[in-house]
Design a protein around this motif. Structure first.
Motif: not given
Length: 123
Positions: A83-108
């Motif tokens: 949610p922080l990456a959606v709220t604020f434009p965080l300069p996250l690398p693509d692989n970290i953004y992919w890692f975070v969204t993959t881990l949070n895909s099912e909200n476990y």
């Protein structure tokens, strides 16, 4: 008293499912992306907190710093990054953004953060 906690759990689960089916699908527009991301974080986290209160009520006492530092804190940090990456434009690398969204895909991960936060800090 167990019946009251069970009724509360059923109420939490049914209200969460109702909220997912009837409210969150309306928020999938780009205008409501920030609210959608924060609600996707808050619903499983609050469910996990309620479940951990059930464990605490049944005398499951465990003050374990390794549970806090190895499970609760990393899960909470990774879960709140989405949610922080959606709220604020965080300069996250693509692989970290992919890692975070993959881990949070099912909200476990958010559910685990809520489940382990209270038992790891109470005595």
């Amino acid at each position: 008293m167990n019946l009251i906690w069970l009724a509360g759990l059923v109420l939490v689960i049914f209200s969460r499912n109702y909220f997912n089916q009837n409210v969150l699908w309306r928020l999938t527009t780009p205008d409501d992306a920030i609210l959608y991301a924060w609600l996707q974080f808050a619903l499983p986290f609050l469910t996990g907190l309620y479940l951990s209160l059930l464990f605490m009520w049944n005398n499951f006492r465990m003050k374990d710093t390794s549970l806090f530092f190895m499970v609760a804190l990393p899960a909470l940090i990774i879960a709140v990054l989405n949610p922080l990456a959606v709220t604020f434009p965080l300069p996250l690398p693509d692989n970290i953004y992919w890692f975070v969204t993959t881990l949070n895909s099912e909200n476990y991960l958010t559910l685990v953060a809520g489940l382990t936060l209270i038992p790891s800090r109470t005595y």
